[in-house]
Scaffold this motif. Sequence first.
Motif, PDB file in Angstrom:
ATOM      1  N   GLN A  72      -8.864   7.125 -11.789  1.00 34.03           N
ATOM      2  CA  GLN A  72      -8.406   6.332 -10.641  1.00 34.03           C
ATOM      3  C   GLN A  72      -8.445   7.145  -9.361  1.00 34.03           C
ATOM      4  OE1 GLN A  72      -5.382   6.434  -8.652  1.00 34.03           O
ATOM      5  NE2 GLN A  72      -4.856   8.373  -9.610  1.00 34.03           N
ATOM      6  N   ALA A  75     -12.063   7.300  -8.008  1.00 27.87           N
ATOM      7  CA  ALA A  75     -12.393   6.012  -7.383  1.00 27.87           C
ATOM      8  C   ALA A  75     -11.760   5.921  -5.995  1.00 27.87           C
ATOM      9  CB  ALA A  75     -11.935   4.856  -8.264  1.00 27.87           C
ATOM     10  N   SER A  76     -10.499   6.296  -5.876  1.00 34.63           N
ATOM     11  CA  SER A  76      -9.818   6.262  -4.571  1.00 34.63           C
ATOM     12  C   SER A  76     -10.476   7.196  -3.576  1.00 34.63           C
ATOM     13  CB  SER A  76      -8.341   6.642  -4.732  1.00 34.63           C
ATOM     14  OG  SER A  76      -7.654   5.663  -5.446  1.00 34.63           O
ATOM     15  N   TYR A  79     -13.757   5.813  -2.112  1.00 38.24           N
ATOM     16  CA  TYR A  79     -13.570   4.866  -1.009  1.00 38.24           C
ATOM     17  C   TYR A  79     -13.107   5.592   0.252  1.00 38.24           C
ATOM     18  CZ  TYR A  79     -14.221   1.031  -4.260  1.00 38.24           C
ATOM     19  OH  TYR A  79     -14.755   0.153  -5.169  1.00 38.24           O
ATOM     20  N   LEU A  92     -10.859  -3.834  -0.737  1.00 42.10           N
ATOM     21  CA  LEU A  92     -10.259  -3.699  -2.056  1.00 42.10           C
ATOM     22  C   LEU A  92      -9.067  -4.634  -2.229  1.00 42.10           C
ATOM     23  CD1 LEU A  92     -10.289   0.198  -2.226  1.00 42.10           C
ATOM     24  CD2 LEU A  92     -11.882  -1.376  -3.317  1.00 42.10           C
ATOM     25  N   ASP A  96      -5.394  -2.397  -6.043  1.00 43.66           N
ATOM     26  CA  ASP A  96      -6.064  -1.095  -5.994  1.00 43.66           C
ATOM     27  C   ASP A  96      -5.492  -0.178  -4.915  1.00 43.66           C
ATOM     28  OD1 ASP A  96      -7.640  -2.195  -7.935  1.00 43.66           O
ATOM     29  OD2 ASP A  96      -9.535  -1.943  -6.863  1.00 43.66           O
ATOM     30  N   ARG A 104      -1.722   3.234 -11.942  1.00 44.60           N
ATOM     31  CA  ARG A 104      -3.162   2.952 -12.109  1.00 44.60           C
ATOM     32  C   ARG A 104      -3.765   3.864 -13.165  1.00 44.60           C
ATOM     33  NH1 ARG A 104      -6.130   3.577  -6.956  1.00 44.60           N
ATOM     34  NH2 ARG A 104      -4.316   4.665  -6.179  1.00 44.60           N
ATOM     35  N   THR A 111     -10.960  -0.932 -17.545  1.00 46.60           N
ATOM     36  CA  THR A 111     -10.624  -1.256 -16.152  1.00 46.60           C
ATOM     37  C   THR A 111     -10.880  -0.047 -15.262  1.00 46.60           C
ATOM     38  OG1 THR A 111      -8.953  -2.846 -16.866  1.00 46.60           O
ATOM     39  CG2 THR A 111      -8.779  -2.027 -14.600  1.00 46.60           C
ATOM     40  N   GLU A 114     -14.634   0.492 -14.910  1.00 47.24           N
ATOM     41  CA  GLU A 114     -15.211  -0.566 -14.071  1.00 47.24           C
ATOM     42  C   GLU A 114     -14.932  -0.285 -12.590  1.00 47.24           C
ATOM     43  OE1 GLU A 114     -13.814  -5.021 -13.113  1.00 47.24           O
ATOM     44  OE2 GLU A 114     -14.241  -4.647 -15.233  1.00 47.24           O
ATOM     45  N   LYS A 115     -13.700   0.082 -12.280  1.00 47.96           N
ATOM     46  CA  LYS A 115     -13.329   0.350 -10.888  1.00 47.96           C
ATOM     47  C   LYS A 115     -14.018   1.612 -10.371  1.00 47.96           C
ATOM     48  CE  LYS A 115      -9.136  -2.355 -10.798  1.00 47.96           C
ATOM     49  NZ  LYS A 115      -9.596  -3.294  -9.780  1.00 47.96           N
ATOM     50  N   ALA A 118     -17.624   0.701  -9.658  1.00 50.58           N
ATOM     51  CA  ALA A 118     -17.691  -0.108  -8.433  1.00 50.58           C
ATOM     52  C   ALA A 118     -17.584   0.792  -7.206  1.00 50.58           C
ATOM     53  CB  ALA A 118     -16.586  -1.160  -8.425  1.00 50.58           C
ATOM     54  N   SER A 119     -16.761   1.832  -7.286  1.00 56.75           N
ATOM     55  CA  SER A 119     -16.637   2.760  -6.148  1.00 56.75           C
ATOM     56  C   SER A 119     -17.937   3.546  -5.962  1.00 56.75           C
ATOM     57  CB  SER A 119     -15.439   3.700  -6.324  1.00 56.75           C
ATOM     58  OG  SER A 119     -15.673   4.694  -7.305  1.00 56.75           O
TER      59      SER A 119
END
Length: 193
Positions: A72, A75-76, A79, A92, A96, A104, A111, A114-115, A118-119
């Motif tokens: 997580q 991913a953060s 972004y 987002l 998120d 998270r 999940t 997937e996230k 996506a990032s």
Amino acid sequence: MKRAVVVALALILPTGLAAQQGGPPANPITTAFRNRILAMHRNIAQAFDSIPAGKFSFKPTPAQLSIGYIAQHVASDNYFFCNYFGDMKANLPASDTETPDSVRATWPRETLIEKLKASFTFCQNALGQVTDANLSDQITMTFNGNSRNTARANMVLGHALDLADHYSQLANYMRLNGILPPTALPRPRPGGE
């Protein structure tokens, strides 16, 4: 006369060789960044794909981050950095951005992956906005409520370094669990041997 021929050849030959080889990329600096970043995206995605769901809560010591937390967090971070590559901004869902990192980190493996992927897709698209010419553009970066001006290049370089840092962390966690990280797997040999 010989000197003029040598000078002419010295000027013409590199141009002719470059034309034969397709020449250098239009944006050699951003091409180098893009290639490195996309390789790290691939390695990190492959690493998470190879870690079983039961290992996502693993952390070597109580003070360290769990594998789920790293997923997580990366991913953060993606972004955060890639939002500064140009005008394109991530949109987002509140879950998120408003859910605490520690919560998270416990989301299901599927999940989190997937996230994360996506990032990576967002960053790949955002990289399309970066050129050698706009790397020096001044942007206003905000982190934890504090803003400062910096060159866009700092965000692109920061992204590459952040990915390398977290891949190294993840590779060590994988080895501690008897899983080879993607960059340690045997590579196919030329000729299929």
